[in-house]
Enzyme design. Structure first.
Site, PDB file in Angstrom:
ATOM      1  N   LEU A  98       0.812  -1.224   0.000  1.00  0.00           N
ATOM      2  CA  LEU A  98       0.000   0.000   0.000  1.00  0.00           C
ATOM      3  C   LEU A  98       0.837   1.261   0.000  1.00  0.00           C
ATOM      4  O   LEU A  98       0.467   2.278  -0.567  1.00  0.00           O
ATOM      5  CB  LEU A  98      -0.886   0.044   1.252  1.00  0.00           C
ATOM      6  CG  LEU A  98      -2.077  -0.863   1.281  1.00  0.00           C
ATOM      7  CD1 LEU A  98      -2.895  -0.561   2.513  1.00  0.00           C
ATOM      8  CD2 LEU A  98      -2.924  -0.679   0.038  1.00  0.00           C
ATOM      9  N   ALA A  99       1.948   1.215   0.707  1.00  0.00           N
ATOM     10  CA  ALA A  99       2.754   2.428   0.802  1.00  0.00           C
ATOM     11  C   ALA A  99       4.216   2.041   0.907  1.00  0.00           C
ATOM     12  O   ALA A  99       4.570   1.068   1.579  1.00  0.00           O
ATOM     13  CB  ALA A  99       2.343   3.229   2.038  1.00  0.00           C
TER      14      ALA A  99
ATOM     15  N   LEU B 204       4.323  -0.725   3.784  1.00  0.00           N
ATOM     16  CA  LEU B 204       3.092  -1.055   4.486  1.00  0.00           C
ATOM     17  C   LEU B 204       2.252  -1.962   3.580  1.00  0.00           C
ATOM     18  O   LEU B 204       1.949  -1.582   2.458  1.00  0.00           O
ATOM     19  CB  LEU B 204       2.362   0.256   4.806  1.00  0.00           C
ATOM     20  CG  LEU B 204       1.310   0.314   5.910  1.00  0.00           C
ATOM     21  CD1 LEU B 204       0.074  -0.511   5.592  1.00  0.00           C
ATOM     22  CD2 LEU B 204       1.875  -0.082   7.266  1.00  0.00           C
TER      23      LEU B 204
ATOM     24  N   ASP C 148       4.994  13.061  14.551  1.00  0.00           N
ATOM     25  CA  ASP C 148       4.775  13.260  13.114  1.00  0.00           C
ATOM     26  C   ASP C 148       3.272  13.410  12.850  1.00  0.00           C
ATOM     27  O   ASP C 148       2.696  12.696  12.038  1.00  0.00           O
ATOM     28  CB  ASP C 148       5.353  12.060  12.345  1.00  0.00           C
ATOM     29  CG  ASP C 148       5.362  12.262  10.833  1.00  0.00           C
ATOM     30  OD1 ASP C 148       5.272  13.423  10.390  1.00  0.00           O
ATOM     31  OD2 ASP C 148       5.449  11.261  10.099  1.00  0.00           O
TER      32      ASP C 148
ATOM     33  N   GLU D 191      11.312   4.787   5.118  1.00  0.00           N
ATOM     34  CA  GLU D 191      11.665   3.927   6.238  1.00  0.00           C
ATOM     35  C   GLU D 191      11.146   2.503   6.139  1.00  0.00           C
ATOM     36  O   GLU D 191      11.558   1.640   6.893  1.00  0.00           O
ATOM     37  CB  GLU D 191      11.143   4.545   7.540  1.00  0.00           C
ATOM     38  CG  GLU D 191      11.810   5.842   7.915  1.00  0.00           C
ATOM     39  CD  GLU D 191      13.315   5.696   8.140  1.00  0.00           C
ATOM     40  OE1 GLU D 191      13.732   4.665   8.686  1.00  0.00           O
ATOM     41  OE2 GLU D 191      14.052   6.604   7.750  1.00  0.00           O
TER      42      GLU D 191
END
Ligand SMILES: Nc1ncnc2c1ncn2[C@@H]1O[C@H](COP(=O)(O)OP(=O)(O)O)[C@@H](O)[C@H]1O
Ligand SMILES: [Mg+2]
Length: 312
Positions: A27-28, A35, A191, A32
């Site tokens: 998905l992402a 996902l 964040d 870092e």
């Protein structure tokens, strides 16, 4: 002595075990980690898998320590917040250092490693998308209101926009309340942007409450494209995600910086919503006892931020 230099391109390792053969949807992909949407124990239990691969360009000991720390920190925050009933995805499992055999590697399947964290799947979309859709909807409605006003001098759209703004303000207050609950539990996010807040529809209902168009006597042919823009649902529960930079803190300064980061995120990503940001702070103000001190501190943080941006 001239060692032969070979240029190696970085290929991300395959999914770590026990997910190697699980169906997983990427998905992402961030700087870092990645996902995935996958499942856990049963095919109908959805889960979100966050994988932080090792970084071959970093010193191995430092790399291992940093990655392990980050994933453990994220997991600790999730557990602590779940325990305090703050809406976050529940932690299901984690591994701070598992081997991943990378067969793509030309050293004959050399061992690589990754850290991963598996958490409950949150239905819904991120607040960034919700607000983007809302802003598009308002823009379209305002355009339409002008056209209708020109024709017969009164418009149902105005009232509809106002009602929708009230719904948005309620959503913003819910965001403030959840951030307050997180701070009360002793965690700062680190964040806080609208991409790290999700809106989970209650009872799985995603139906748009206000998709019904207000009928007017004027036929507005040029509005056909505007009508495809449905009013986005602003109902649902705010869920905090992405604790990769979170920390345990009860310092007013850290809490105020969290709010400041969120305020800036609204300023840069959501120009039509920025003027309602005060609602987030209203929701925050009543969420726990120390909130007002933090709001005072926020004023100082803002001043510092402004000075810094003036100096450049
Ligand atoms: N538990 C979850 N359930 C559903 N979607 C999620 C979940 N966690 C993250 N996501 C989705 O994946 C995206 C990236 O996840 P995030 O934790 O923010 O990682 P990063 O920003 O570090 O890439 C989020 O913006 C969200 O769309
Ligand atoms: Mg994120």
């Amino acid at each position: 002595m001239s060692p032969t230099t070979t240029t190696t391109t970085y290929t991300p390792p395959p999914l770590p075990p026990p997910f190697t053969n699980s169906p997983a949807l990427l998905l992402a992909q961030g700087a870092e980690g990645r996902l995935y949407k996958t499942n856990f124990l049963t095919s109908s239990t959805l889960a979100a898998l966050k994988v932080r691969p090792s970084k071959p360009y970093r010193h191995p000991i430092l790399d291992s320590r940093l990655t392990r720390q980050r994933i453990l920190q994220e997991a600790r925050c999730l557990v602590k917040l779940s325990r305090e009933d703050v809406p976050v995805p529940g932690l299901l499992a984690l591994d701070v250092e598992c081997d991943v055999v990378d067969n793509n590697n030309d050293s004959g399947g050399s061992s690589n490693w990754a850290a991963w964290l598996l958490m409950e799947w949150v239905e819904g979309i991120v607040v960034r998308q919700v607000v983007d859709r809302w802003e598009k909807w308002v823009k379209a409605r305002e355009k339409k209101a002008v056209v209708v006003d020109d024709a017969d001098g009164n418009s149902g759209d105005d009232a509809e926009i106002k009602r929708s703004q009230r719904e948005l303000c309620a959503l913003l207050r819910r965001i403030g309340a959840v951030v307050g609950a997180m701070h009360k539990a002793g965690i700062v996010h680190g964040d806080l942007t609208t991409s790290n807040l999700m809106l989970r529809p209650v009872g799985g209902a995603t139906a748009d409450a206000e998709a019904v168009a207000v009928p007017t006597s004027t036929s507005i042919a040029q509005d056909a494209e505007l009508q495809i823009l449905e009013h986005p649902s602003l109902e649902g529960e705010i869920v905090l995600i992405d604790f990769g930079l979170a920390a345990q803190s009860i310092q007013d300064e850290d809490r105020a910086v969290d709010l400041y980061v969120l305020e800036r995120a609204f300023g840069s990503s959501h120009p039509r919503t920025e003027r309602f940001f005060e609602e987030v702070l209203k929701g925050y103000a009543v969420s726990y006892k120390g909130a007002n001190v933090v709001l005072k501190r926020l004023e100082q943080v803002r001043l510092r931020g402004r000075k810094r941006s003036m100096i450049g």
